[in-house]
Design an enzyme around this catalytic site. Structure first.
Site, PDB file in Angstrom:
ATOM      1  N   ASP A 126      -4.149  -1.059  28.487  1.00  0.00           N
ATOM      2  CA  ASP A 126      -3.026  -1.939  28.797  1.00  0.00           C
ATOM      3  C   ASP A 126      -1.758  -1.111  28.947  1.00  0.00           C
ATOM      4  O   ASP A 126      -1.369  -0.374  28.037  1.00  0.00           O
ATOM      5  CB  ASP A 126      -2.860  -2.963  27.670  1.00  0.00           C
ATOM      6  CG  ASP A 126      -1.758  -3.963  27.963  1.00  0.00           C
ATOM      7  OD1 ASP A 126      -2.056  -5.013  28.554  1.00  0.00           O
ATOM      8  OD2 ASP A 126      -0.594  -3.685  27.611  1.00  0.00           O
TER       9      ASP A 126
ATOM     10  N   LYS B 185       1.916  -4.610  34.259  1.00  0.00           N
ATOM     11  CA  LYS B 185       2.789  -5.778  34.208  1.00  0.00           C
ATOM     12  C   LYS B 185       4.047  -5.579  35.042  1.00  0.00           C
ATOM     13  O   LYS B 185       4.582  -4.470  35.128  1.00  0.00           O
ATOM     14  CB  LYS B 185       3.187  -6.065  32.750  1.00  0.00           C
ATOM     15  CG  LYS B 185       2.011  -6.147  31.787  1.00  0.00           C
ATOM     16  CD  LYS B 185       2.450  -6.441  30.370  1.00  0.00           C
ATOM     17  CE  LYS B 185       1.335  -6.173  29.385  1.00  0.00           C
ATOM     18  NZ  LYS B 185       1.206  -4.743  29.042  1.00  0.00           N
TER      19      LYS B 185
ATOM     20  N   HIS C 291       5.379  -9.892  32.989  1.00  0.00           N
ATOM     21  CA  HIS C 291       5.575  -9.410  31.621  1.00  0.00           C
ATOM     22  C   HIS C 291       6.273 -10.433  30.723  1.00  0.00           C
ATOM     23  O   HIS C 291       5.912 -10.599  29.547  1.00  0.00           O
ATOM     24  CB  HIS C 291       6.374  -8.107  31.658  1.00  0.00           C
ATOM     25  CG  HIS C 291       6.142  -7.206  30.497  1.00  0.00           C
ATOM     26  ND1 HIS C 291       6.208  -5.827  30.589  1.00  0.00           N
ATOM     27  CD2 HIS C 291       5.858  -7.469  29.199  1.00  0.00           C
ATOM     28  CE1 HIS C 291       5.966  -5.291  29.390  1.00  0.00           C
ATOM     29  NE2 HIS C 291       5.756  -6.270  28.538  1.00  0.00           N
TER      30      HIS C 291
ATOM     31  N   ASN D 251       3.657 -13.510  27.350  1.00  0.00           N
ATOM     32  CA  ASN D 251       4.772 -14.121  26.612  1.00  0.00           C
ATOM     33  C   ASN D 251       5.141 -15.509  27.145  1.00  0.00           C
ATOM     34  O   ASN D 251       6.282 -15.947  27.002  1.00  0.00           O
ATOM     35  CB  ASN D 251       6.009 -13.209  26.643  1.00  0.00           C
ATOM     36  CG  ASN D 251       5.770 -11.890  25.955  1.00  0.00           C
ATOM     37  OD1 ASN D 251       5.535 -11.844  24.753  1.00  0.00           O
ATOM     38  ND2 ASN D 251       5.791 -10.802  26.723  1.00  0.00           N
TER      39      ASN D 251
ATOM     40  N   GLN E  18      -1.130 -13.018  27.864  1.00  0.00           N
ATOM     41  CA  GLN E  18      -1.072 -12.038  26.768  1.00  0.00           C
ATOM     42  C   GLN E  18       0.171 -12.315  25.930  1.00  0.00           C
ATOM     43  O   GLN E  18       1.283 -12.314  26.448  1.00  0.00           O
ATOM     44  CB  GLN E  18      -1.022 -10.609  27.327  1.00  0.00           C
ATOM     45  CG  GLN E  18      -1.087  -9.558  26.231  1.00  0.00           C
ATOM     46  CD  GLN E  18      -0.896  -8.143  26.735  1.00  0.00           C
ATOM     47  OE1 GLN E  18      -0.001  -7.419  26.294  1.00  0.00           O
ATOM     48  NE2 GLN E  18      -1.733  -7.719  27.681  1.00  0.00           N
TER      49      GLN E  18
ATOM     50  N   ARG F 261      -8.393   5.993  13.825  1.00  0.00           N
ATOM     51  CA  ARG F 261      -8.082   4.560  13.818  1.00  0.00           C
ATOM     52  C   ARG F 261      -8.583   3.882  15.089  1.00  0.00           C
ATOM     53  O   ARG F 261      -8.992   2.716  15.060  1.00  0.00           O
ATOM     54  CB  ARG F 261      -6.580   4.339  13.628  1.00  0.00           C
ATOM     55  CG  ARG F 261      -6.128   4.556  12.191  1.00  0.00           C
ATOM     56  CD  ARG F 261      -4.772   3.939  11.921  1.00  0.00           C
ATOM     57  NE  ARG F 261      -3.708   4.644  12.621  1.00  0.00           N
ATOM     58  CZ  ARG F 261      -3.069   5.710  12.152  1.00  0.00           C
ATOM     59  NH1 ARG F 261      -3.416   6.215  10.978  1.00  0.00           N
ATOM     60  NH2 ARG F 261      -2.094   6.271  12.842  1.00  0.00           N
TER      61      ARG F 261
ATOM     62  N   ASN G 206     -10.986   0.636  14.947  1.00  0.00           N
ATOM     63  CA  ASN G 206     -10.627  -0.629  15.593  1.00  0.00           C
ATOM     64  C   ASN G 206     -11.751  -1.193  16.458  1.00  0.00           C
ATOM     65  O   ASN G 206     -11.696  -2.367  16.842  1.00  0.00           O
ATOM     66  CB  ASN G 206      -9.364  -0.446  16.440  1.00  0.00           C
ATOM     67  CG  ASN G 206      -8.114  -0.248  15.590  1.00  0.00           C
ATOM     68  OD1 ASN G 206      -8.143  -0.427  14.380  1.00  0.00           O
ATOM     69  ND2 ASN G 206      -7.018   0.135  16.225  1.00  0.00           N
TER      70      ASN G 206
ATOM     71  N   LEU H 129     -16.565 -12.549   9.139  1.00  0.00           N
ATOM     72  CA  LEU H 129     -15.792 -13.118   8.043  1.00  0.00           C
ATOM     73  C   LEU H 129     -16.564 -14.307   7.467  1.00  0.00           C
ATOM     74  O   LEU H 129     -17.340 -14.950   8.172  1.00  0.00           O
ATOM     75  CB  LEU H 129     -14.422 -13.587   8.547  1.00  0.00           C
ATOM     76  CG  LEU H 129     -13.495 -12.494   9.081  1.00  0.00           C
ATOM     77  CD1 LEU H 129     -12.318 -13.115   9.825  1.00  0.00           C
ATOM     78  CD2 LEU H 129     -13.000 -11.603   7.952  1.00  0.00           C
TER      79      LEU H 129
ATOM     80  N   ARG I  83     -11.956 -17.191   6.358  1.00  0.00           N
ATOM     81  CA  ARG I  83     -11.276 -17.867   7.473  1.00  0.00           C
ATOM     82  C   ARG I  83     -10.283 -18.905   6.950  1.00  0.00           C
ATOM     83  O   ARG I  83      -9.178 -19.050   7.488  1.00  0.00           O
ATOM     84  CB  ARG I  83     -12.307 -18.522   8.397  1.00  0.00           C
ATOM     85  CG  ARG I  83     -13.239 -17.514   9.057  1.00  0.00           C
ATOM     86  CD  ARG I  83     -14.261 -18.181   9.974  1.00  0.00           C
ATOM     87  NE  ARG I  83     -15.258 -17.207  10.404  1.00  0.00           N
ATOM     88  CZ  ARG I  83     -16.533 -17.198  10.033  1.00  0.00           C
ATOM     89  NH1 ARG I  83     -16.991 -18.147   9.229  1.00  0.00           N
ATOM     90  NH2 ARG I  83     -17.358 -16.274  10.474  1.00  0.00           N
TER      91      ARG I  83
END
Length: 327
Positions: A54, A89, A122, A169, A190, A272, A276, A284, A289
């Site tokens: 992204d 974007k 965006h 947004n 997004q 990391r 991820n 879960l 939850r």
């Protein structure tokens, strides 16, 4: 270690002709841009299994991302550009009907690519055309021509320069404006989304309309107000992580995945990045939850304070149209 892209589940978008979107992507927004660092981080991400990246014109990371993908092809990490899903974007200064297509062409030149898999508006905000200023002057905000700009986005898809188009947004109010004029509906919205800002209203609306939701700040990263990171500091998430033998980040990303949302997590740390992706072979519990559903909600990213200087006045737009807080 994730050895191939097939290890990451994918979702088919309802609109457009993009390849399926991998369920976790790597974000490239950086507060201090060092192109070589971005390029190396993307290459490391491709090595550990990421196939979803992204970027945005505003981030300044299109060029290093494109260079990394080209190098990954050259050295055999991936067979071709088609193996990756790339989102970029359109910035607020480009949110004008006659600037949409030229802006995407500039983005493609930066990326050294013939198409993007997904092109997003965006923000539901237009600013006077010109160089990017961050934060922008309030008086540079101008009325947003939703129909005209969306027609430009549709042209980008019809020309094959964007395989799918969408928004970022956008609240339900903004989405209603697009859907009322759209020939091609947005494939993706997004938005800021994580266990501390769960976006229940928006998620339900998008599910009803067939719009896939992607989450930026899935780990609460954009705490620009200096109040700390409410996701990583959450005692609820920390308790679940300890019980499951996972990290807080993995719990947050797993929760997002279980809600059918794609995460765009920004990390330039290889360990990391790997962690991820390690969220697909466990679940879960119902109690987990429930506990997460009761976390107090707090939105961090707000248009007025995030995009604009706090000085001056909005002279041609109503700022109440920007931040419609929907829980």
């Amino acid at each position: 270690m994730v050895s191939s892209a097939t290890a990451v589940p994918e979702v088919a978008l309802r609109s457009g002709s993009a390849r399926p979107m991998p369920a976790v992507g790597m974000g490239t927004a950086a507060s201090h841009l060092v192109p070589e660092v971005t390029k190396d981080a993307v290459l490391a991400a491709i090595e550990v299994g990421y196939r979803h990246f992204d970027t945005a014109y505003m981030y300044g990371t299109e060029k290093p991302l494109g260079e990394a993908v080209a190098e990954a092809v050259r050295c055999g990490l991936i067979a071709s550009r088609e193996e990756v899903f790339v989102t970029s974007k359109l910035w607020c200064t480009q949110n004008h009907p006659d600037l949409v297509l030229p802006s995407l062409r500039e983005t493609l030149k930066n990326l050294q690519m013939e198409y993007v898999d997904l092109y997003l508006i965006h923000w539901p905000v237009a600013q006077k055309p010109g160089p990017i200023a961050f934060p922008a002057k309030r008086e540079d905000a101008v009325p947003f021509d939703f129909e005209g700009v969306w027609r430009g986005m549709e042209e980008c898809q019809q020309l094959g320069l964007a395989r799918a188009i969408g928004v970022s947004n956008f609240t339900t109010k903004h989405l209603n404006k697009i859907l009322s004029v759209a020939t091609i509906p947005p494939a993706v919205n997004q938005v800021e989304l994580n266990p501390v800002w769960q976006q229940r209203t928006l998620r339900a609306y998008c599910a009803e309309k067939g719009i896939h939701v992607a989450a930026y700040s899935p780990l609460g990263g954009q705490n620009w107000d200096g109040t700390g990171n409410a996701v990583m500091a959450s005692e609820v998430l920390a308790g679940i992580a300890k019980a499951r033998g996972k990290t807080v980040a993995q719990v947050a990303l797993r929760w997002i995945y279980e809600h059918g949302v794609t995460s765009i997590a920004k990390s330039y740390n290889k360990e990391r990045l790997e962690q991820n992706l390690q969220i697909f072979d466990w679940e879960l519990t119902d109690q987990d939850r429930l506990n997460i559903s009761q976390i107090p909600q707090r939105k961090i990213v707000k248009i007025d304070s995030s995009l604009f200087s706090q000085e001056g006045e909005f002279t041609s737009v109503d700022p109440s149209d920007f931040d419609i807080v929907e829980e």
